[in-house]
Enzyme design. Structure first.
Site, short mmCIF file in Angstrom:
data_model
loop_
_atom_site.label_atom_id
_atom_site.label_comp_id
_atom_site.label_asym_id
_atom_site.label_seq_id
_atom_site.Cartn_x
_atom_site.Cartn_y
_atom_site.Cartn_z
N LYS A 187 0.83 -1.21 0.00
CA LYS A 187 0.00 0.00 0.00
C LYS A 187 0.86 1.26 0.00
O LYS A 187 1.99 1.24 0.48
CB LYS A 187 -0.86 0.06 1.27
CG LYS A 187 -1.96 -0.96 1.34
CD LYS A 187 -2.72 -0.72 2.63
CE LYS A 187 -4.06 -1.40 2.64
NZ LYS A 187 -4.81 -0.98 3.82
N ASN A 192 -11.05 8.46 8.79
CA ASN A 192 -11.41 9.55 7.88
C ASN A 192 -11.86 10.73 8.73
O ASN A 192 -12.85 10.66 9.44
CB ASN A 192 -12.52 9.11 6.93
CG ASN A 192 -12.02 8.03 5.99
OD1 ASN A 192 -10.94 8.12 5.44
ND2 ASN A 192 -12.79 6.97 5.85
N ARG A 242 -13.43 13.60 8.55
CA ARG A 242 -14.36 14.48 7.83
C ARG A 242 -15.74 13.84 7.86
O ARG A 242 -15.89 12.74 8.35
CB ARG A 242 -13.92 14.60 6.37
CG ARG A 242 -13.71 13.21 5.76
CD ARG A 242 -13.51 13.25 4.27
NE ARG A 242 -12.82 12.08 3.77
CZ ARG A 242 -13.37 10.90 3.53
NH1 ARG A 242 -14.65 10.70 3.77
NH2 ARG A 242 -12.66 9.89 3.08
#
Lengths: 163, 451
Positions: free
Chosen positions: B159, B292, B294
């Site tokens: 990744k 995340n 947000r």
């Protein structure tokens, strides 16, 4: 009847001198809302505009100066469509438009000034970065379309320059 | 600290801009919407109290321009900026510029964004908070990577450290092919995120993507508002989300909730956020994926079952008012009913789901009890090629999952968008699938459908 910019200035001054925060005025299909706090939400809604989805004309905001605690008064809103066409020099970026290099100094150009493509006609300040605005064409300035110190959005008309 | 928010600058577009405007109206807050040149006539542009054109259509020249956004917000006398999702929402640079200019960012602090924006740092924070992580680690050289890979065992994932959305991510089934995949992942990550660092982790063969919605007040108090199952994904892009996650054991569910709260509390997190986990179906355990920082695209399913307005909570927290009574109550009470969401995208299933920009010639959205639609698309709306292809979200709420699913099937059947290609047929197919109806599909589900 319709409201002229001068009428709105007068009304704005009356509101400022009063103890009220907001004023809503409806005269024959014209609706004017003025609000004291925040100081820029003045809008004239044209008759026939759907409520909520209505057209709100862009209102010039004077940038708040860090030194003064009082918000700037609302500038009179404009109901005329923005000028467009090949003679119009538009803002290449959003920011605060300055017509002169420093406060108190004479403007870069006035109505009647002759310009060349690389003539600097103003400054757009974005977060304290100064960006020179060039005329981009040869001609004569025939109209100043944005005020000194005004917030201009991308694409907003700054000057009319006729060949 | 109480700082009233009377006017909000919205630094976003599309359905989320409209979503924020809706809550602002309910709260009596003025909105100024920053738009790009191609979005001047959009539905959100017409709904905002005022719009300011930030720049040309390309996101880098408009929605991603921190200086233009902050200057516009300040000059239009906005007290706060709502960044929505995507664009600048998780950029520490925006948070920092807001701090400098005295504008409230409706979101976390710059430090918190940095802590969760880098996958390696986030993993470290998860470990420090006692939250399980996938076995793995970073490697600077190919030799190191090989040694690490032998410890983790195949299959594994390579990744991008700074990445997201599946870019820079490579599956390695055979360790002999690791060097090749490393080079590819690193190059992709460098091009997409300007950060070529990669890390390796165990690949869970049967995984579900389950995330937990949290709210933090910035002073160490954290609420969790339940989980969302987002396992219906295509190439790491979520397509269908639902809450509660079907078929989770009560023990695993409460462990997930607790882990999310621990992680957010560890960061003294401020605002709305989502802690994402990989649920290992075969081992019956879970690992931290990322946070995340947000509002999420899929937030409406949580709103549907909790009755909480998450955007209003974001604004409350940003103004220093703490949590709303409804959110506090919802945490205690738990979800009421089940909600499922379909993301309707302008993409062409006939051409490998590539984006399909254009002008919408017809837009019919469903309505009825238990149906919510969040969209900025109406007839005549343009879908510019510069942005993501989300047209709208259709959310169905039911007393139980079969009821929500039945409603959603009807709603999708009643939805029609013409002028651009859409994934509506894909959604109809998934909702009709017996495996999906049974609940608890894993992230390999979409691939198994052969679409």
């Amino acid at each position: 009847m319709s409201l002229t910019a001068k009428d709105i200035e007068t009304i704005t001054r009356l509101l400022e001198a009063s103890s009220f925060d907001e004023l809503e005025l409806e005269i024959e299909g014209l609706k004017l809302s003025l609000r004291r706090r925040g100081a820029v939400s003045a809008a004239v809604v044209a008759p026939g505009a759907a409520p909520g989805a209505g057209f709100t004309p862009a209102v010039q905001a004077v940038p708040p100066s860090p030194e003064s605690a009082t918000p700037p008064p609302a500038a009179p809103p404009s109901v005329v469509p923005p000028p467009a066409g090949p003679d119009i020099l538009t803002a290449p970026l959003l920011g605060t438009f300055y017509r002169s290099p420093r406060p108190g100094e004479p403007p870069f150009v006035e109505v009647g000034s002759r310009v060349e493509p690389d003539t600097v006609v103003g400054i757009i300040e974005v977060m304290k970065l100064m960006n020179a605005v060039h005329a981009g064409r040869r001609g004569r300035v025939t109209e100043i379309l944005s005020q000194d110190g005004a917030l201009v959005e991308y694409g907003q008309a700054l000057l009319r320059i006729e060949a | 600290m109480l700082k009233p928010i009377r006017r909000i600058f919205i630094a976003n577009r599309g359905e989320i801009a409209l979503r924020v405007i809706r809550t602002c109206r309910e709260l009596g807050i003025d909105t100024v919407l920053g738009v790009s040149e191609v979005d001047r006539d959009s539905v959100p542009a017409r709904q905002a109290n005022r719009t300011l054109c930030l720049g040309p259509g390309r996101p880098g020249d408009s929605y991603l321009n921190v200086s233009a956004v902050v200057h516009a917000a300040r000059s239009s006398c906005c007290d706060a900026i709502h960044p929505g999702y995507g664009f600048l929402s998780e950029r520490p640079a925006l948070a920092r510029a807001c701090e400098q200019e005295g504008v409230i960012l409706i979101g976390p602090t710059a430090e918190q964004l940095e802590a969760v924006g880098d996958k390696l740092k986030a993993r470290g924070h998860a470990q420090a908070a006692g939250v399980p992580v996938v076995p793995g680690g970073s490697a600077a050289t190919t030799d190191e990577a090989l040694a690490l890979a032998r410890q983790i065992g195949a299959p594994l994932l390579v990744k991008a450290v700074g990445g997201g959305g599946g870019r820079g991510m490579k599956k390695v089934l055979d360790l002999a092919r690791l060097p090749e995949s490393l080079a590819l992942a690193s190059a992709e990550a460098g091009a997409a995120f300007g950060d070529a660092r990669v890390y390796l982790e165990r690949l869970v063969t049967r995984a579900r993507h389950v995330e937990v919605q949290v709210l933090g007040d910035g002073a160490g108090r954290v609420l969790q508002l339940g989980e969302r199952d987002c396992s219906v994904q295509r190439r790491y892009q979520k397509l269908i989300e639902e809450t509660p996650a079907p078929g989770l054991s009560p023990g695993l569910r409460s462990q997930l909730h607790d882990a999310a709260v621990r992680f957010a509390r560890h960061l003294q997190y401020r605002g709305a956020g989502t802690v994402e986990f990989l649920v290992d179906v075969e081992r019956g355990t879970f690992y931290f994926l990322e946070m995340n920082a947000r509002i999420q695209v899929e937030h409406p399913v949580t709103e549907a079952v909790t009755g909480v307005d998450l955007v209003a909570e974001q604004i409350r927290i940003a103004a220093g008012e703490g949590f709303g009574a409804r959110a506090v109550e919802a945490e205690k009470r738990g979800p009421r009913g089940c909600a499922i969401e379909c993301r309707i995208n302008a993409e062409d299933p006939a051409h490998d789901f590539r984006p399909s920009p254009g002008t919408v010639t017809q837009a019919v959205w469903p309505a009825g009890p238990g149906i919510r639609v969040d969209t900025h698309i109406e007839r005549g709306a343009r879908v510019p090629p510069f942005y993501d292809s989300l047209l709208g979200k259709v959310i169905a709420l039911g007393d139980d999952r079969p009821a929500a699913l039945a409603r959603l099937r009807q709603a999708i059947a009643a939805t029609a968008v013409a002028g651009v290609a859409t994934n509506l047929a894909f959604h109809a197919r998934v909702l009709a699938d017996a495996g999906f109806a049974a609940g608890g599909v894993d992230t390999g589900f979409v691939e198994s459908l052969n679409v």
